[in-house]
Design an enzyme around this catalytic site. Structure first.
Site, short mmCIF file in Angstrom:
data_model
loop_
_atom_site.label_atom_id
_atom_site.label_comp_id
_atom_site.label_asym_id
_atom_site.label_seq_id
_atom_site.Cartn_x
_atom_site.Cartn_y
_atom_site.Cartn_z
N ASP A 47 -77.20 27.79 -47.94
CA ASP A 47 -76.14 26.21 -46.64
C ASP A 47 -76.67 24.98 -47.75
O ASP A 47 -77.16 24.24 -48.23
CB ASP A 47 -77.59 26.19 -45.91
CG ASP A 47 -77.22 25.47 -44.98
OD1 ASP A 47 -76.97 24.17 -44.92
OD2 ASP A 47 -77.95 25.29 -43.15
N THR A 88 -73.88 23.09 -39.91
CA THR A 88 -74.31 24.40 -40.54
C THR A 88 -73.56 25.07 -38.75
O THR A 88 -73.26 26.66 -40.16
CB THR A 88 -75.71 24.21 -40.10
OG1 THR A 88 -76.21 23.12 -41.48
CG2 THR A 88 -76.28 26.02 -40.78
N ASN A 109 -74.12 21.63 -33.63
CA ASN A 109 -75.50 22.11 -34.11
C ASN A 109 -76.12 21.92 -33.05
O ASN A 109 -76.63 22.97 -31.94
CB ASN A 109 -76.17 21.69 -35.19
CG ASN A 109 -76.13 21.82 -36.79
OD1 ASN A 109 -75.16 22.88 -36.68
ND2 ASN A 109 -76.17 20.96 -37.18
N LYS A 171 -82.98 29.79 -40.68
CA LYS A 171 -82.65 29.09 -40.00
C LYS A 171 -81.88 30.00 -38.98
O LYS A 171 -81.27 30.84 -38.76
CB LYS A 171 -81.42 28.14 -39.83
CG LYS A 171 -81.51 26.96 -41.50
CD LYS A 171 -80.56 25.58 -40.79
CE LYS A 171 -80.75 24.22 -42.44
NZ LYS A 171 -79.43 23.65 -42.52
N ARG A 173 -79.92 29.24 -36.27
CA ARG A 173 -78.45 29.35 -36.15
C ARG A 173 -77.01 30.88 -37.49
O ARG A 173 -76.28 30.48 -37.57
CB ARG A 173 -77.53 28.14 -36.35
CG ARG A 173 -78.02 26.70 -36.92
CD ARG A 173 -77.67 25.71 -36.90
NE ARG A 173 -78.20 24.78 -37.71
CZ ARG A 173 -79.28 24.36 -37.75
NH1 ARG A 173 -80.06 24.63 -36.94
NH2 ARG A 173 -79.32 23.29 -38.78
N ASP A 315 -79.84 22.95 -48.32
CA ASP A 315 -79.89 21.89 -47.28
C ASP A 315 -80.97 20.97 -46.92
O ASP A 315 -80.44 19.99 -47.12
CB ASP A 315 -78.65 22.76 -45.74
CG ASP A 315 -78.61 21.67 -44.90
OD1 ASP A 315 -77.84 20.89 -44.95
OD2 ASP A 315 -79.40 21.31 -43.62
N HIS A 319 -80.11 16.98 -47.51
CA HIS A 319 -80.63 16.17 -47.20
C HIS A 319 -82.13 14.77 -47.05
O HIS A 319 -81.55 13.39 -47.50
CB HIS A 319 -81.45 16.46 -45.49
CG HIS A 319 -79.94 17.03 -44.89
ND1 HIS A 319 -79.35 16.27 -44.28
CD2 HIS A 319 -79.19 17.60 -44.51
CE1 HIS A 319 -78.69 16.51 -43.38
NE2 HIS A 319 -78.57 18.17 -43.36
N HIS A 498 -74.30 15.55 -43.76
CA HIS A 498 -72.98 15.69 -43.50
C HIS A 498 -72.53 15.80 -42.43
O HIS A 498 -72.40 15.39 -41.18
CB HIS A 498 -72.59 17.37 -44.56
CG HIS A 498 -73.51 18.19 -43.75
ND1 HIS A 498 -73.63 18.73 -42.52
CD2 HIS A 498 -74.83 18.05 -43.73
CE1 HIS A 498 -74.13 19.26 -42.42
NE2 HIS A 498 -75.76 19.25 -42.68
#
Length: 558
Positions: A47, A88, A109, A171, A173, A315, A319, A498
């Site tokens: 990710d 993502t 998301n 995550k 997702r 990720d 971030h 992003h």
């Protein structure tokens, strides 16, 4: 009952297909005999990993992880998440559906429901709950909003459900959108540190999951430090801490020790684990437990299994600190070593001659605004809420006091068409007025409108193509806003993000390894993440997913 597509939507579909017409032009790949099929296909998604980081740090990788994929597999340097909103959920959906958002329906998301004007989460479904874990209404529990099937769904269909499809991620997702409609997803629970599934997939966990949870491996990192893996000289080219500022009360340097304010393992500790290497190690450990618990890759009748693993922590690190930071640099080196251990495990358990491995990412990353500014680039954070407040006032002042802006989940903006019609206004006039206002604001490069999308007017440039693919007629807003390069929507004064159509967000690694099926080498051809599903479908001799528009990467096939 099948609904007919409107002419504008057909035009969009036809154009998008034509733009990636390598699927038609490429020569037919040689069929793979059933006996030569992989016993296990492993799809790895890191990710938030820009391809630039893989190339920049490749000389520091060990022998068995990313370097093994680079040396023994097919490596594409010009591979892209080829849609305009690079986040993502959309990126994970692309991997095994082979589809773009205008087809698969995952447009972010989170997004605004066009009817209720309320925010919805990409994998939420209140009909289901986590197994043995607290579940909030907005938690991700099911692939209900994914409108197409995945490669795993096609594999299970082709084998009469004998193939097993399992996906694991930090995550929800990341797991759910790889598992598809008929696989099984397990995701990290930040309240307890467990990996759990939901009642969409089963009523209760199998015994191997219960045994794994009882051991509580997540607690072993309490009081442990994330320290630099390499000598200090290896990080000489990274941005200084001053250019990667931390949030108030946070940290931006190593070593960092994981603990909680309560002095014991609790939700605060388990949540902190997400930003750093230990979440990824736990994810790979659980993936190994799934391989053994489900006996993946060892079906007595020889049918292939599919394992999806999404490593989420890179990720979170990017971030917080930016891809130019020492922490991001070190984290990728640790991911490399973890992958080496995982591949060694696969070699002993299944035999790497029987395994096909794909590694990619869901999106890249922009550098922090501070770092970009230090490179003499025009870069800033845009406060989205203030921008929308100003837009709403402008529309109200322009059109007689009516409230015409209803909701937003940037880069998507919703207008009140009902109120527009009641006021005797033309939709296109309000859209264009809004677009012109936004284009006059700092950091905004372009704005696309619903009327433009539906009339087929959005075409001619690569950006137009990417944004058209990102826009879904039923779910998306009425304006789609694009920032200038190196500008991004942000809340606060630290970190980065992003989501743009620019190369730093779209260019991701695409590595495929399997010596019985793949020709190793460095490939400069243009490729897309949506090419993964058709390529794997060809090797597995199954039908591609319904929405797939990618091409078979025939240049890599033996």
């Amino acid at each position: 009952m099948t609904k007919k597509l409107s002419l504008p939507v057909l035009a969009i579909a036809t154009t998008c297909f034509a733009l990636h017409a390598g699927a038609i032009a490429a020569p037919a790949a040689k069929a793979t005999s059933a006996s030569a099929q992989p016993k296990l296909v492993v799809v790895l998604v890191v990710d938030g990993l820009p391809n630039e980081q893989v190339q920049r740090y490749r000389d520091q990788f060990g022998e068995g992880g990313l370097r093994r994929l680079l040396d023994q597999g097919a490596s594409f340097s010009n591979a892209h998440q080829a849609h305009g909103v690079t986040v993502t959920a959309i990126g994970h959906s692309a991997v095994l559906t082979g589809a773009y958002p205008y087809v698969h329906g995952i447009i972010g998301n989170n997004w605004i429901d066009p009817v209720t004007k309320k925010s919805v989460y990409c994998t939420e479904d209140t009909n289901y709950t986590y197994i043995g874990e607290h579940t909030d209404p907005s938690d991700g529990t099911a692939p209900t909003k994914l409108r197409v099937d995945t490669l795993g769904d096609q594999l299970r269909y082709a084998t009469g459900n004998r193939s097993k499809v399992v996906a694991v991620s930090g995550k929800d997702r990341g797991a759910i959108l790889l598992a598809g409609k008929t696989g099984t997803a397990y995701m990290y629970m930040e309240q307890t540190g467990n990996f759990a599934s939901s009642t969409f997939y089963m009523k209760s966990h199998p015994a191997w999951v219960q045994t794994y949870q009882t051991a509580k491996p997540q607690d072993r990192y309490y009081g442990k430090a994330w320290a630099p893996l390499l000598p200090e000289s290896a990080y000489a080219g990274d941005a200084s801490e001053e250019l990667t500022p931390a949030k108030p009360g946070g940290h931006n340097r190593l070593p960092y020790t994981y603990y909680s304010e309560s002095g014991k393992t609790d939700a605060g500790y388990y949540n902190n684990l997400k930003t750093g290497p230990f979440l990824d190690q736990l994810t790979l450990d659980f993936a190994q437990a799934a391989i053994e618990g489900e006996n993946l890759g060892r079906n007595p009748d020889g049918v292939p299994d599919l394992l999806g693993v999404s490593l989420s922590a890179h990720d979170y690190v990017n971030h917080a600190f930016g891809p130019e930071s020492k922490l991001s640099h070190d984290h990728l080196q640790r991911v490399d070593r973890m992958l080496a251990q995982f591949f060694n495990y696969l070699d002993k358990r299944v035999g790497m001659d029987n395994v096909l491995v794909v590694l990619t990412a869901d999106h890249g990353f922009a550098n922090t605004a501070e770092f970009s500014q230090s490179r003499h680039l025009d870069a800033q954070r845009i406060k989205g809420d203030q921008l929308m407040k100003d837009l709403g006032k402008h529309l109200s002042d322009k059109f007689g006091g009516a409230k015409l802006l209803t909701a937003w989940s940037l880069p998507s903006v919703h207008l009140d068409y009902e109120q527009i019609e009641k006021s005797g206004l033309r939709r296109a006039d309000v859209e264009n007025t809004a677009a012109q206002f936004l284009l006059q604001q700092k950091g905004i490069a372009d704005v696309f409108t619903r009327t433009q999308f539906e009339s087929g007017a959005v075409q001619g440039t690569r950006m137009a193509t990417l944004m058209r693919r990102a826009w879904n007629r039923e779910s998306s807003g009425d304006l789609l806003v694009v920032t200038k390069p190196y500008w991004y929507f942000g809340y606060g004064d630290t970190g980065t993000t992003h989501g743009s159509p620019y190369a730093y967000d779209t260019n991701v690694p695409l590595l495929i390894m399997g010596k019985r099926w793949i020709k190793p080498g460095n490939y400069g051809q243009y490729a897309e993440v949506v090419d993964i599903a058709p390529t794997l479908a060809n090797i597995l001799r199954v039908r591609p997913p319904a929405g797939a528009e990618g091409r078979v990467l025939t240049e890599t096939l033996r």
